[in-house]
Motif scaffolding. Structure first.
Motif, PDB file in Angstrom:
ATOM      1  N   HIS A  36      23.512 -23.521  61.685  1.00 58.86           N
ATOM      2  CA  HIS A  36      22.124 -23.143  62.000  1.00 58.86           C
ATOM      3  C   HIS A  36      21.314 -22.927  60.728  1.00 58.86           C
ATOM      4  O   HIS A  36      21.811 -22.498  59.696  1.00 58.86           O
ATOM      5  N   ARG A  37      20.024 -23.259  60.836  1.00 61.61           N
ATOM      6  CA  ARG A  37      19.113 -23.091  59.698  1.00 61.61           C
ATOM      7  C   ARG A  37      18.171 -21.917  59.920  1.00 61.61           C
ATOM      8  O   ARG A  37      17.896 -21.132  59.024  1.00 61.61           O
ATOM      9  N   ARG A  38      17.628 -21.812  61.127  1.00 61.30           N
ATOM     10  CA  ARG A  38      16.678 -20.742  61.443  1.00 61.30           C
ATOM     11  C   ARG A  38      16.789 -20.444  62.935  1.00 61.30           C
ATOM     12  O   ARG A  38      17.141 -21.316  63.718  1.00 61.30           O
ATOM     13  N   TYR A  39      16.470 -19.222  63.323  1.00 59.24           N
ATOM     14  CA  TYR A  39      16.575 -18.844  64.732  1.00 59.24           C
ATOM     15  C   TYR A  39      15.469 -17.861  65.097  1.00 59.24           C
ATOM     16  O   TYR A  39      14.806 -17.276  64.240  1.00 59.24           O
ATOM     17  N   GLN A  40      15.327 -17.688  66.394  1.00 56.98           N
ATOM     18  CA  GLN A  40      14.439 -16.656  66.920  1.00 56.98           C
ATOM     19  C   GLN A  40      14.981 -16.225  68.276  1.00 56.98           C
ATOM     20  O   GLN A  40      15.228 -17.065  69.144  1.00 56.98           O
TER      21      GLN A  40
END
Length: 110
Positions: A36-40
């Protein structure tokens, strides 16, 4: 100094009524999953949660299943959870990335 503008994060209110910070909901094992690179994390309703993830590569099925299972267990009964792979995540009006967003009222701790 007149005004300080730091990072502001929403808290989630679980179906049980318990207030939780998103760092309490996302297990530490997530950081060992290097896909994963970015999450929310988004609380869509009182019962419905989604973890939106921009992936560097296709995540291993075992990672997704383990992550989902751990988060569902933490959310408890009455909660619905899913992981959604996305191409992009919108930034807030401030230009900052919000790691957690509650759509049931941007709840902040007392």
């Amino acid at each position: 100094l007149r005004n300080l503008h730091g990072r502001s994060m929403d808290y989630c209110v679980l179906p049980s009524g318990r207030k939780m910070h998103h760092w309490e909901l996302i297990p530490m094992t997530f950081w060992d999953m290097l896909w994963h690179r970015r999450y929310q994390l988004v609380q869509e309703t009182k019962e419905r949660f989604v973890l939106r993830v921009i992936a560097e590569r296709e995540p291993p099925r075992a990672d997704v299943e383990a992550l989902s299972s751990q988060i569902r267990q933490t959310l408890g009964p009455g909660a619905v959870f899913r992981i959604e792979l996305v191409d992009d995540l919108a930034f807030a009006e401030s230009g900052k990335h919000r790691l957690c967003r509650s759509e049931v009222g941007a709840f902040r701790p007392d």
